[in-house]
Scaffold this active site. Structure first.
Site, short mmCIF file in Angstrom:
data_model
loop_
_atom_site.label_atom_id
_atom_site.label_comp_id
_atom_site.label_asym_id
_atom_site.label_seq_id
_atom_site.Cartn_x
_atom_site.Cartn_y
_atom_site.Cartn_z
N LYS A 1 -40.07 -0.03 -0.95
CA LYS A 1 -39.05 0.98 -1.28
C LYS A 1 -39.67 2.08 -2.15
O LYS A 1 -40.82 2.42 -1.93
CB LYS A 1 -37.83 0.33 -1.96
CG LYS A 1 -37.36 -0.89 -1.17
CD LYS A 1 -36.02 -1.39 -1.58
CE LYS A 1 -35.71 -2.66 -0.79
NZ LYS A 1 -34.30 -2.98 -0.79
N GLU B 1 -30.50 1.50 3.40
CA GLU B 1 -30.52 2.41 2.24
C GLU B 1 -30.66 3.87 2.70
O GLU B 1 -30.12 4.77 2.08
CB GLU B 1 -31.66 2.01 1.28
CG GLU B 1 -31.28 0.76 0.50
CD GLU B 1 -32.46 -0.06 0.01
OE1 GLU B 1 -33.61 0.41 0.06
OE2 GLU B 1 -32.22 -1.21 -0.44
N ASN C 1 -41.54 -4.40 2.08
CA ASN C 1 -40.98 -3.07 1.89
C ASN C 1 -40.91 -2.74 0.40
O ASN C 1 -40.04 -3.24 -0.31
CB ASN C 1 -39.58 -3.03 2.53
CG ASN C 1 -38.87 -1.72 2.29
OD1 ASN C 1 -39.49 -0.72 1.93
ND2 ASN C 1 -37.56 -1.71 2.49
N HIS D 1 -33.27 1.78 8.00
CA HIS D 1 -32.95 0.90 6.86
C HIS D 1 -31.58 1.29 6.30
O HIS D 1 -31.25 2.48 6.21
CB HIS D 1 -34.04 1.03 5.79
CG HIS D 1 -33.95 -0.05 4.76
ND1 HIS D 1 -32.98 -0.03 3.77
CD2 HIS D 1 -34.65 -1.18 4.57
CE1 HIS D 1 -33.13 -1.10 3.01
NE2 HIS D 1 -34.13 -1.83 3.47
N GLY E 1 -31.03 -6.80 -1.94
CA GLY E 1 -31.17 -6.51 -3.37
C GLY E 1 -30.13 -7.17 -4.26
O GLY E 1 -29.99 -6.80 -5.43
N GLU F 1 -30.65 -7.31 8.69
CA GLU F 1 -30.53 -7.19 7.24
C GLU F 1 -29.07 -6.93 6.86
O GLU F 1 -28.64 -5.77 6.78
CB GLU F 1 -31.38 -6.00 6.75
CG GLU F 1 -32.86 -6.19 6.95
CD GLU F 1 -33.64 -5.50 5.84
OE1 GLU F 1 -34.46 -6.16 5.21
OE2 GLU F 1 -33.39 -4.31 5.58
N SER G 1 -32.81 -10.26 0.18
CA SER G 1 -33.03 -11.19 -0.93
C SER G 1 -33.93 -12.37 -0.56
O SER G 1 -33.72 -13.49 -1.05
CB SER G 1 -31.70 -11.67 -1.51
OG SER G 1 -30.99 -10.58 -2.08
P1 PGA Z 1 -34.52 -7.17 -0.79
O1 PGA Z 1 -34.67 -5.93 0.24
O2 PGA Z 1 -35.54 -8.19 -0.37
O3 PGA Z 1 -34.79 -6.57 -2.12
O4 PGA Z 1 -33.14 -7.69 -0.63
C1 PGA Z 1 -34.87 -6.15 1.60
C2 PGA Z 1 -34.99 -4.83 2.29
O5 PGA Z 1 -34.39 -3.85 1.82
O6 PGA Z 1 -35.67 -4.71 3.30
#
Ligand code: PGA
Length: 239
Positions: free
Chosen positions: A10, A90, A8, A88, A171, A165, A201
């Site tokens: 983003k 976010e 992903n 997601h 993140g 998640e 992460s």
């Molecule tokens: P990250 O994000 O690996 O940066 O923690 C995972 C995600 O948002 O799917």
């Protein structure tokens, strides 16, 4: 069954030049890459990698309403996109996406023939309350997000994948202990007959600690998927 490695990106990278450079790294491996919408219709030079979108809309054209700025599942399907991430955290946070909206998006994406990766996961406040609270929260989220999704759509092999998640792990570098993730993933598998990934992460150093469990069907990688050095090591881990 083969593990799923979903990347992903983003809202990255800033240019098509960089997008192509990152794509070059993954082109030899069997992964799913989720670039921003704008790069989906361009040739990224992917060979074996599959293409996914980070979101979709809950209406297809010709639509009854006018939806400026939105991208539909049918448009994605028509340019060869196979997967879509829905829900997601976010988007739940920044776009105020509710479970009702997510549910509508899932229904249409599946009907349109896209494969859905539904993201679920608890906040740090819920995590602090303990395992029972986490499980209660995840169960409610899945029930609401999949409410009245026709069983015939879910029966199509690979049509739905759930990504566990935990929000506090995304993140932050503070990944969920693999054995804790395993416990929740087993719980999700008892609720739904779908493949389940871990995300939060994941990097080149910890990826195998998740993939080693047969119940964890793969990983969703964010930050490390646009860091070329990290991405190279992740891919090297897989071959
Ligand atoms: P990250 O994000 O690996 O940066 O923690 C995972 C995600 O948002 O799917």
């Amino acid at each position: 069954m083969k593990k799923i490695i979903a990347l992903n990106w983003k809202m990255n990278p800033a240019s098509i030049k960089e997008a192509k450079e990152i794509s070059k790294i993954v082109s030899s491996s069997d992964v799913i890459i989720f670039p921003p919408f704008i790069y989906l219709g361009m040739s990224l030079g992917l060979k074996k990698a599959k293409l996914g979108a980070q979101d979709t809309f809950w209406e297809n054209p010709p639509a009854g309403g006018a939806y400026t700025g939105e991208i539909s599942s049918l448009m994605l399907k028509n340019i060869g996109v196979e997967y879509v991430i829905i829900g997601h955290s976010e988007r739940r946070k920044w776009q105020n996406e509710t479970d009702e909206i997510i549910n509508k998006k899932i229904k249409l994406a599946l009907k349109t023939g896209l494969k859905v990766i539904l993201c679920v996961g608890e906040s740090i406040q819920i995590r602090k309350k303990g395992l029972k609270s986490i499980k209660d929260f995840i169960k409610k989220q899945i029930q609401k997000d999949l409410q009245k999704v026709h069983s015939s759509l879910l029966k199509v092999q690979g049509s739905l994948t759930i990504a566990y998640e935990p929000i506090w792990a995304i993140g932050t570098g503070n990944f969920c202990k693999p054995e804790d993730a395993l416990e929740i993933i087993k719980f999700i598998k008892n609720l739904s007959d779908s493949r389940v990934l871990y995300g939060g992460s994941v990097n080149s150093k910890n990826i195998l600690n998740f993939l080693k469990y047969k119940e964890i069907d793969g990983v969703l990688v964010g930050g490390a998927s646009i860091d070329k050095k990290e991405l190279k090591s992740i891919i090297a881990n897989l071959v």
